[in-house]
Design an enzyme around this catalytic site. Structure first.
Site, PDB file in Angstrom:
ATOM      1  N   LYS A  80     -12.313   9.668   5.654  1.00 32.29           N
ATOM      2  CA  LYS A  80     -10.998   9.193   6.301  1.00 32.29           C
ATOM      3  C   LYS A  80     -10.740   9.706   7.447  1.00 32.29           C
ATOM      4  CE  LYS A  80      -7.800   6.165   4.491  1.00 32.29           C
ATOM      5  NZ  LYS A  80      -7.983   4.966   3.697  1.00 32.29           N
ATOM      6  N   GLY A 185       5.084  -6.967  -5.100  1.00 33.14           N
ATOM      7  CA  GLY A 185       4.507  -6.820  -3.743  1.00 33.14           C
ATOM      8  C   GLY A 185       3.712  -8.116  -3.497  1.00 33.14           C
ATOM      9  N   GLY A 187       2.516  -9.020  -0.362  1.00 32.31           N
ATOM     10  CA  GLY A 187       1.956  -8.755   0.908  1.00 32.31           C
ATOM     11  C   GLY A 187       0.690  -9.508   1.098  1.00 32.31           C
ATOM     12  N   VAL A 189      -2.351  -8.695  -0.272  1.00 27.09           N
ATOM     13  CA  VAL A 189      -3.321  -8.989  -1.268  1.00 27.09           C
ATOM     14  C   VAL A 189      -2.275  -9.701  -2.180  1.00 27.09           C
ATOM     15  CG1 VAL A 189      -4.272  -7.798  -3.348  1.00 27.09           C
ATOM     16  CG2 VAL A 189      -4.528  -6.797  -0.971  1.00 27.09           C
TER      17      VAL A 189
END
Ligand code: NAD
Length: 352
Positions: A80, A185, A187, A189
């Site tokens: 990451k 949620g 958003g 996805v």
């Protein structure tokens, strides 16, 4: 706190700090494990208060990527990157190119991708300096239609097939027709997932802090709107967290009415013990990094000259992986999150 003593450091192969005065770059790349292949993981741009906060985030997230790729059957390790900057004001072309050079300096050991605070255009700026970037190619799907680098539809597809595996295990049915699903949620996805579920005949309960997202879902999918504090306790069979982390905790778990928790959000369990808390309540939990791997499967395939059929096969295999986890969890009397970690570690051990 120093790096080696950091509680999240354990197991990391390499942690590199990048600094460039001219562009203002202050970044960290953490490579957790490369036994299965190059370390793939997104680049997050966030105005961290200090380098300690940035270090904690990058170490925690890179280990998660190792497990996610191992469970998705990808020939990739985990890593990451974080850049300490404001994603709204601090992303100059010079800074992004400097980040590209920083990625390039690791010679392909780390491959970067989108994460919060970065988009396709930012990655394209980095790609001016390095080849080790995925999530930027326009891709042709199985129907020949071209899509941008956005991995969200692939993530939603993975959650959808994962939900079918959950329904088979917990409810004795794979057909989602008439199934009641609560989505937290709406958003990138969450909205795609709602569309797939609506098409399959599921009944939807939805919640979002953004009113227009809720209004749109309510109109398009005839969804029941639920307040943000109540969605986890909605009268549904499946709760799908697709917004935030730590939504499964000692306060919310006793209130969940669903038999299944299956959603895209990262780090859904507030603590490891919450996996056992769910198991004791008889709630089947699809480990987050297993069910939300569709996006990484999609972007990682760019490395091998994107093949939409191979991507689809790998995403659909998320259902088989979950079925394997559920079987072992039942037989060994252990929570699904613990079983997923064990299988990932077995795969890493076999490779290394
Ligand atoms: P997004 O930012 O597009 O959507 C998140 C949505 O959640 C937003 O609409 C936001 O308003 C809403 N939200 C925020 N707080 C909320 C609350 N308290 N209650 C209800 N809704 C709330 O993000 P996304 O790309 O759709 O990702 C959703 C989750 O899935 C994140 O946890 C992300 O890390 C994870 N994930 C995403 C992908 C991907 O391909 N995008 C892949 C793997 C994991």
């Amino acid at each position: 706190m120093s790096t080696f003593e950091h509680p999240e450091f354990r197991g990391h192969e390499r942690v590199v700090f990048g600094y460039e005065e001219a562009s203002g770059l202050r970044a960290i790349i953490a490579i957790h494990d490369t036994r299965l292949g190059s370390a793939l993981g997104g680049c997050r741009i966030y105005p961290y208060a200090d380098s300690g906060e940035a270090l904690t985030d990058v170490l925690r997230l890179s280990r998660g990527m190792t497990y996610k790729s191992a469970m998705a059957g990808l020939p990739l390790g985990g890593g990451k990157a974080v850049v300490i900057a404001d994603p709204h004001r601090g992303k100059s072309p010079a800074l992004l190119r400097a980040m590209g050079r920083f990625v390039e300096s690791l010679g392909g050991r780390y491959v970067t991708a989108e994460d919060s605070g970065t988009g396709v255009d930012d990655l394209r700026a980095m790609a001016e300096e390095t080849d080790h970037v995925v999530g930027i190619a326009d891709k042709r799907d199985e129907n020949g239609e071209v899509h941008s680098g956005d991995p969200s539809p692939a993530t939603a597809r993975g959650v959808f097939v994962g939900m079918q595996a959950c329904a088979r295990e917990a409810l004795g049915r794979a057909d989602l027709h008439g199934l009641r699903v609560g989505i937290q949620g709406l958003g990138h996805v969450g909205h795609h997932l709602a569309a797939l579920l609506h098409e399959a005949g599921a009944e939807l309960w939805v919640s979002d802090i953004q009113e227009d997202a809720v209004r749109r879902a309510s109109a398009e999918f005839n969804a029941e709107v639920v307040g943000v504090d109540a969605i986890h306790a909605a009268p549904v069979e499946v709760f799908a967290p697709c917004a935030l982390g730590a939504v499964l905790n000692e306060d919310t778990i006793p209130e969940i009415q669903a038999a299944i928790v299956a959603g895209s959000a990262n780090n859904q369990l507030a603590t490891e013990a919450d996996g056992e808390r769910l198991r004791r309540r008889g709630i089947l939990y699809a480990p987050d990094y297993v069910i939300n791997a569709g996006g990484v499967i999609d972007v990682a395939d760019e490395h091998h000259g994107y093949d939409p059929f191979r991507v689809r096969r790998r995403i659909d295999a998320i259902a088989d992986t979950l079925t394997e986890i559920f079987g072992r969890s039942r037989r060994e009397g252990l929570p699904t999150n613990e079983i997923a970690d064990r299988i990932a570690e077995e795969r890493l051990h076999a490779a290394g």
